[in-house]
Design a protein around this motif. Structure first.
Motif, PDB file in Angstrom:
ATOM      1  N   VAL A  26      11.489   3.284  63.448  1.00 21.50           N
ATOM      2  CA  VAL A  26      11.155   4.561  62.817  1.00 21.50           C
ATOM      3  C   VAL A  26      12.322   5.537  62.961  1.00 21.50           C
ATOM      4  O   VAL A  26      12.667   6.251  62.018  1.00 21.50           O
ATOM      5  N   VAL A  27      12.960   5.551  64.133  1.00 17.22           N
ATOM      6  CA  VAL A  27      14.135   6.403  64.345  1.00 17.22           C
ATOM      7  C   VAL A  27      15.193   6.076  63.300  1.00 17.22           C
ATOM      8  O   VAL A  27      15.735   6.972  62.634  1.00 17.22           O
ATOM      9  N   THR A  28      15.485   4.798  63.119  1.00 18.28           N
ATOM     10  CA  THR A  28      16.483   4.358  62.142  1.00 18.28           C
ATOM     11  C   THR A  28      16.081   4.766  60.733  1.00 18.28           C
ATOM     12  O   THR A  28      16.902   5.267  59.956  1.00 18.28           O
ATOM     13  N   TYR A  29      14.814   4.571  60.380  1.00 18.93           N
ATOM     14  CA  TYR A  29      14.322   4.920  59.046  1.00 18.93           C
ATOM     15  C   TYR A  29      14.472   6.420  58.799  1.00 18.93           C
ATOM     16  O   TYR A  29      14.927   6.834  57.728  1.00 18.93           O
ATOM     17  N   TYR A  30      14.111   7.228  59.775  1.00 15.51           N
ATOM     18  CA  TYR A  30      14.260   8.679  59.628  1.00 15.51           C
ATOM     19  C   TYR A  30      15.725   9.037  59.388  1.00 15.51           C
ATOM     20  O   TYR A  30      16.040   9.894  58.576  1.00 15.51           O
ATOM     21  N   GLN A  31      16.632   8.390  60.112  1.00 18.81           N
ATOM     22  CA  GLN A  31      18.059   8.677  59.947  1.00 18.81           C
ATOM     23  C   GLN A  31      18.523   8.304  58.540  1.00 18.81           C
ATOM     24  O   GLN A  31      19.261   9.061  57.910  1.00 18.81           O
ATOM     25  N   VAL A  32      18.077   7.168  58.031  1.00 14.61           N
ATOM     26  CA  VAL A  32      18.436   6.731  56.676  1.00 14.61           C
ATOM     27  C   VAL A  32      17.897   7.714  55.635  1.00 14.61           C
ATOM     28  O   VAL A  32      18.540   7.974  54.620  1.00 14.61           O
ATOM     29  N   GLN A  33      16.724   8.271  55.909  1.00 10.89           N
ATOM     30  CA  GLN A  33      16.113   9.243  54.994  1.00 10.89           C
ATOM     31  C   GLN A  33      16.740  10.633  55.106  1.00 10.89           C
ATOM     32  O   GLN A  33      16.345  11.555  54.397  1.00 10.89           O
ATOM     33  N   GLY A  34      17.705  10.786  56.014  1.00 12.55           N
ATOM     34  CA  GLY A  34      18.390  12.062  56.177  1.00 12.55           C
ATOM     35  C   GLY A  34      17.670  13.032  57.097  1.00 12.55           C
ATOM     36  O   GLY A  34      18.012  14.213  57.147  1.00 12.55           O
ATOM     37  N   LEU A  35      16.674  12.543  57.836  1.00 10.65           N
ATOM     38  CA  LEU A  35      15.928  13.420  58.745  1.00 10.65           C
ATOM     39  C   LEU A  35      16.628  13.537  60.088  1.00 10.65           C
ATOM     40  O   LEU A  35      16.670  14.611  60.666  1.00 10.65           O
TER      41      LEU A  35
END
Length: 75
Positions: A26-35
């Motif tokens: 989830v951390v990685t996904y948030y980073q990819v989404q620009g969060l």
């Protein structure tokens, strides 16, 4: 981004990704989404989604896996 908006992004991840998801994913996904929030923000969002009944978890606290709750509230 508001917590409500992040929960919507989190829910989208669970819909797109079959199977259990770990906090680090989830951390990685948030980073990819620009969060790019920290791990504590992700944990807070996961707990909030859990409390809303959107997801459930399995495994011990130090190896937790999160799952999308099926429609109707069951696992």
């Amino acid at each position: 981004m508001s917590a409500r908006a992040r929960i919507a992004v989190l829910h989208r991840l669970f819909v797109q990704q079959p199977g259990p998801i770990k906090t680090g994913s989830v951390v990685t996904y948030y980073q990819v989404q620009g969060l790019a929030p920290g791990r504590n923000t992700v944990r807070h969002d996961l707990r909030a989604a859990y409390q809303k009944g959107l997801i459930y978890h399995t495994g011990p606290e130090n190896d937790r896996r999160w799952h999308l709750r099926s429609i109707g509230g069951g696992r």
